[in-house]
Design a protein around this motif. Structure first.
Motif, short mmCIF file in Angstrom:
data_model
loop_
_atom_site.label_atom_id
_atom_site.label_comp_id
_atom_site.label_asym_id
_atom_site.label_seq_id
_atom_site.Cartn_x
_atom_site.Cartn_y
_atom_site.Cartn_z
N GLN A 83 0.86 -0.90 -0.01
CA GLN A 83 -0.04 0.32 0.47
C GLN A 83 1.05 0.99 -0.06
O GLN A 83 2.00 0.82 0.60
CB GLN A 83 -0.72 0.29 1.73
CG GLN A 83 -1.93 -1.00 1.47
CD GLN A 83 -2.43 -1.42 2.99
OE1 GLN A 83 -1.73 -0.49 3.24
NE2 GLN A 83 -2.79 -2.43 2.99
N TYR A 85 0.28 5.82 0.17
CA TYR A 85 -0.37 6.76 0.37
C TYR A 85 -0.44 7.42 -0.03
O TYR A 85 0.67 8.19 1.56
CB TYR A 85 -1.17 6.11 1.55
CG TYR A 85 -1.43 5.78 2.73
CD1 TYR A 85 -1.38 6.44 3.82
CD2 TYR A 85 -0.96 4.11 2.91
CE1 TYR A 85 -1.07 7.13 4.44
CE2 TYR A 85 -0.94 4.45 4.07
CZ TYR A 85 -1.04 5.05 5.59
OH TYR A 85 -0.45 4.98 6.45
N SER A 108 -3.81 9.02 -5.08
CA SER A 108 -3.35 9.01 -3.65
C SER A 108 -3.48 7.88 -2.79
O SER A 108 -2.91 8.04 -1.60
CB SER A 108 -4.32 10.23 -3.45
OG SER A 108 -5.57 9.25 -2.89
N SER A 109 -3.96 6.55 -3.16
CA SER A 109 -3.66 5.63 -2.40
C SER A 109 -3.62 4.75 -2.98
O SER A 109 -4.86 3.73 -4.15
CB SER A 109 -5.28 5.26 -1.54
OG SER A 109 -5.20 4.15 -0.66
N ASN A 164 -6.59 -2.53 -5.36
CA ASN A 164 -7.02 -1.64 -5.31
C ASN A 164 -9.07 -0.83 -5.06
O ASN A 164 -9.59 -1.92 -5.92
CB ASN A 164 -7.17 -0.17 -5.51
CG ASN A 164 -5.33 -0.48 -6.15
OD1 ASN A 164 -3.83 0.24 -5.29
ND2 ASN A 164 -4.32 -1.03 -7.37
N MET A 229 -5.30 6.04 8.26
CA MET A 229 -4.78 5.27 7.76
C MET A 229 -3.96 3.27 8.31
O MET A 229 -3.83 2.56 7.04
CB MET A 229 -3.82 5.36 6.68
CG MET A 229 -4.47 6.40 4.88
SD MET A 229 -5.85 5.77 3.96
CE MET A 229 -4.87 5.17 2.85
N SER A 233 -5.15 -0.81 7.67
CA SER A 233 -4.88 -1.60 6.81
C SER A 233 -4.61 -2.75 7.19
O SER A 233 -4.21 -3.02 5.93
CB SER A 233 -2.68 -0.60 7.06
OG SER A 233 -2.84 0.79 6.74
N VAL A 286 -8.17 3.85 0.78
CA VAL A 286 -8.46 4.72 0.67
C VAL A 286 -9.46 5.39 1.57
O VAL A 286 -10.05 5.05 1.80
CB VAL A 286 -9.36 4.16 -1.15
CG1 VAL A 286 -10.92 3.55 -0.74
CG2 VAL A 286 -9.01 5.29 -1.42
N SER A 287 -9.01 6.77 1.06
CA SER A 287 -9.81 8.43 1.66
C SER A 287 -9.90 8.93 0.85
O SER A 287 -9.62 9.17 -0.20
CB SER A 287 -8.38 8.51 2.53
OG SER A 287 -7.61 8.83 1.90
#
Length: 556
Positions: A83, A85, A108-109, A164, A229, A233, A286-287
């Motif tokens: 990952q 991010y 972005s992630s 993803n 995050m 995770s 993902v954010s």
């Protein structure tokens, strides 16, 4: 550094100006990885080494490329999910040094799945920054041959194995899409076929739990995002810190819709489970803030000057609401002006937004004009005919509406029964009608409770224009459902944090104070003021109020 974000109520109401167009785009947009520079532009990568299960922060200069080596991998591991991010800037991850399009993903992630060779104790992938400098965090998770492989049955996106979560949002909803997982396999063996069979020995037995985690309110910093995050995770951390919003089976579409809370950070992740082997694995989290951040990363970008109109309108409503909360029953005709404005303004805004393409300023102007005309009409009826009870029933509908909105602000709105618009609106209307019907034998009490509850909520709404609070979504969710038919599929679990608890206490305090004060002020007065028209008529012609008795009393 903690700074206040742009308030959710004002920004959301402004964004309603592009409502129907945004909804159409959200249904047709296909998610693809970001553009990747050509092979000749790719610099030679520097090498960095990261351990398993330990986040590592890196800083990438513009267009800088790094080779990332995950070291000390146990031979029991069959795959590694990585990952990467950042805050808002995109990074590209790739299994190929050349960053070929079919092995790269930009976001972005972003994450990749690395299937390990039989004798490997290391795994390598590559990361590259875009046109801006990026502060990113790297994290790697090992999985055994018994664990599912996230995204290994991908048919929609570019990566062969895509762990993803692909995220899209508009002002109404946030869509999270992901590729189905596959069963795990030992090193060196081919993975099971994804769609040849559908029995219990295939990937079709897998289930997917979708979790979300809300970041602290008014905190849009990288530090806050990194902490969040890390809590989303791994499977253990997700189960500990996240809130499960739904579970879907392999036979369902791998997509879930969440509410868009503009300016509040939300992290989503998916845990895929194998019910037969009792194993699980997590995707790459993902954010989103449901908006684009400014260059400083502290506020949502929004330059629309019409925000000032919303602030003025909501402030006036809040001040008027405070007055009604405390002495609403005494200023009877002014009360009807307020509630008529709310009812007719709300209906006109929903109808104009739903069935026209006018810009926000015009829709707001139409709603305010319709609200004022409706409010004056209700006040005029009361002034001329002096019929208090029917007018109080009309006002009581606003109380029923607010009670119904509060009920559906709870997780009750996420029940499958209320995914159907007919069921939702039937129950909503029934609650709206039942509340004034039950209280109509106590008309004065109904009127005082309505003034106190609705007036105090108007104060909270006014505060929500300047300070973010989830309480504004009590009404905004109803507006979303009314103007956006697809909102029925959204899972809506509003974050309830420190500011919300404080404002809830203030709301309750205002409500109790308003009821108490009004009952004290009205304890020795008529239940309802007399007809204003009759009072005006008597003042204008005093003789109309005098009557000569037919029988004169005898003089003594």
């Amino acid at each position: 550094m903690r700074v206040r974000c742009v308030p959710g109520l004002g920004l959301l109401l402004l964004a309603l100006s592009g409502a129907l167009a945004a909804r159409s785009r959200s249904r047709t947009h296909r998610l693809l990885p970001g553009d990747v520079p050509s092979l000749g532009q790719t610099p030679l990568p520097d090498r960095i080494e990261i351990p398993l299960l330990e986040p590592v922060s890196v800083r990438l200069e513009p267009n800088e490329c790094k080779q990332v080596v995950v070291a000390n991998i146990s031979h029991q591991a069959a795959s590694v999910v990585t990952q990467v991010y950042s805050h808002e800037q995109n990074v590209t991850v790739s299994l190929s040094k050349s960053f070929s399009a079919d092995s790269s993903y930009t976001s972005s992630s972003a994450g990749v799945v690395m299937m390990l060779k039989p004798s490997a104790d290391k795994a390598t992938f590559y990361v590259r920054a875009g046109e801006e400098m990026v502060s990113a965090v790297l994290f790697a998770l090992p999985y055994t041959a018994l664990d599912p492989v996230p995204g290994a049955c991908n048919t929609e996106f570019v990566l062969e194995n895509d762990p993803n979560l692909h995220l899209m949002y508009n002002i109404y909803e946030t869509a999270v899409l992901f590729a189905p997982a596959n069963l795990g396999t030992v090193r060196g063996m081919l993975p099971p076929a994804c769609d040849v069979k559908t029995d219990a020995h295939t990937r079709w037995r897998l289930t997917y739990d979708i979790y979300q985690y809300f970041l602290p309110e008014n905190d849009l910093t990288m530090e806050s995002l990194s902490k969040g995050m890390s809590k989303m995770s791994s499977v253990q951390n997700i189960e500990k810190n996240g809130v499960k919003i739904t579970t879907i089976s392999s036979s369902q579409l791998t997509v879930v819709f969440g509410n868009s809370y503009i300016g509040t950070g939300v992290i989503y992740n998916v845990v895929v489970r194998d019910p037969q082997l009792k194993t699980s694995a997590s995707y790459a989290p993902v954010s989103t803030y449901a908006c684009s951040l400014s260059s400083e990363g502290y506020v949502c970008k929004h330059s629309d000057r019409s925000l000032i109109y919303i602030q003025i309108l909501c402030t006036l409503i809040g001040v008027y609401g405070l007055l009604l909360c405390l002495v609403g029953h005494r200023i009877f005709e002014a009360e009807f002006l307020f509630f008529g404005f709310l009812i007719f303004g709300f209906l006109s805004f929903v109808l104009v937004t739903r069935f026209s393409a006018l810009d926000f300023i015009r829709r707001l102007a139409i709603s305010v004009a319709a609200g004022l005309l409706g409010g004056m009409g209700v006040s005029l009826v009361r002034w001329r005919f002096g019929i208090p009870v029917p007018c109080v029933v009309f006002v009581g509908l606003v109380l029923g509406f607010l009670v119904a909105a509060i009920i559906f602000f709870t997780p009750l709105a996420n029940f499958t029964l209320f995914r159907n618009d007919f069921n939702f609106w039937m129950v909503f209307v029934c609650v709206t009608l039942v509340v004034p019907t039950v209280l109509i034998p106590f008309a004065r009490t109904l009127n005082i409770i309505t003034c106190a509850l609705v007036g105090s909520y108007a104060v909270i709404t006014a505060v929500g224009v300047y300070v973010y609070t989830s309480l504004t979504y009590i009404i905004l969710n109803v507006i979303k459902r009314a103007v956006h038919p697809d909102f029925a599929k959204v899972y809506s679990d509003a974050p309830f944090q420190r500011t919300d608890y404080i404002l809830t206490f203030i709301w309750a305090l205002l409500f109790v104070s308003g009821i108490t004060l009004q009952f004290v002020l009205e304890r020795n007065r008529l239940y309802f003021p007399p007809c204003p028209y009759n009072k005006w008529k008597r003042r204008r012609n005093p003789a109309c109020g005098e009557r000569t008795p037919l029988l004169q009393p005898p003089e003594i």
